[in-house]
Scaffold this active site. Structure first.
Site, PDB file in Angstrom:
ATOM      1  N   ASP A 123      -4.051 -11.561 -10.526  1.00 26.92           N
ATOM      2  CA  ASP A 123      -2.806 -11.061  -9.936  1.00 26.92           C
ATOM      3  C   ASP A 123      -1.638 -11.741 -10.618  1.00 26.92           C
ATOM      4  OD1 ASP A 123      -3.984  -9.330  -8.067  1.00 26.92           O
ATOM      5  OD2 ASP A 123      -4.154 -10.910  -6.559  1.00 26.92           O
ATOM      6  N   ASP A 141      -3.589  -2.806  -7.812  1.00 27.62           N
ATOM      7  CA  ASP A 141      -3.175  -2.792  -6.406  1.00 27.62           C
ATOM      8  C   ASP A 141      -2.045  -1.784  -6.199  1.00 27.62           C
ATOM      9  OD1 ASP A 141      -4.951  -4.905  -5.930  1.00 27.62           O
ATOM     10  OD2 ASP A 141      -3.393  -6.416  -6.263  1.00 27.62           O
TER      11      ASP A 141
END
Length: 164
Positions: A123, A141
Site C-alpha cells: 500500500d 483497492d
C-alpha cells in the site's frame, strides 16, 4: 468463443487488465523509489507512504500469525471466479454493471498477486487531515471501491428502470 468477448460483460475485461497493470506498475515504482515506511508529501492532505498490509481492508487480521495470507488469497480467487461468472451472464446492453465487475476483478487480482508473491499487499496512497489518517491503500483497492460504487449506481438505475 469470440461471442464471449463481444456479446457479454467479458468485453470489458480490458479494464481489469489495465487495473492490474497500473496496480503492479505503481507498486513496483513505490518499492524501488520509496523506503519502507517513508512518507513523501504530495499535497497538504496526501502522501505516498510505502507500507505493507498483512491483513485485509484497514489491516483487518494483520497480526493473525500468517494464516490470513492464504485465507484472503482463497477468498479473492473465489470472489474473482464468481464475479467472472456474473460478468459472463451480463447482456450486451448492460454497461455499468460489467464495468463495475471488471474493476472489482482487476483489483482483486492485483492484491491477490501481492499476497501470493510477497505474503502481504503493498500500500502507498495515504489521505489525511491534521492528525486523522485514512488507512493506506493502493490502485487495486481504488479499482475495487470504484467498482463497488458503480454497482450501487447500477442497482439504483435498474430500480428506476423497473418503475418506468
Amino acid at each position: 468463443m469470440l461471442n464471449l468477448f463481444t456479446q457479454t460483460g467479458w468485453r470489458f475485461l480490458w479494464l481489469a487488465v489495465i487495473a492490474v497493470s497500473l496496480d503492479q506498475y505503481t507498486k513496483t515504482l513505490v518499492v524501488s523509489k520509496i523506503e519502507l515506511y517513508q512518507a513523501v508529501q504530495v499535497t497538504p492532505f496526501f502522501n505516498l507512504t510505502h507500507v505493507y498490509n498483512y491483513g485485509a481492508a484497514f489491516s483487518f487480521l494483520h497480526d493473525a500469525g500468517g494464516w490470513q495470507r492464504w485465507f484472503f488469497t482463497v477468498i479473492a480467487i473465489l470472489v474473482t471466479s464468481l464475479v467472472l461468472w456474473w460478468l459472463k451472464q451480463t447482456s450486451r446492453q448492460q454497461v455499468i454493471l460489467p464495468v463495475a465487475f471488471s474493476l472489482i476483478v482487476g483489483g482483486a487480482i492485483g492484491n491477490a498477486y501481492d499476497r501470493i508473491v510477497h505474503g502481504y499487499v503493498i500500500d502507498f496512497l495515504v489521505v489525511y487531515y491534521d492528525d486523522w489518517y485514512w488507512p493506506a491503500f493502493n490502485i487495486a483497492d481504488s479499482a475495487i471501491c470504484v467498482g463497488a460504487v458503480l454497482l450501487i449506481i447500477d442497482m439504483f438505475k435498474n430500480k428506476e428502470e423497473e418503475h418506468d
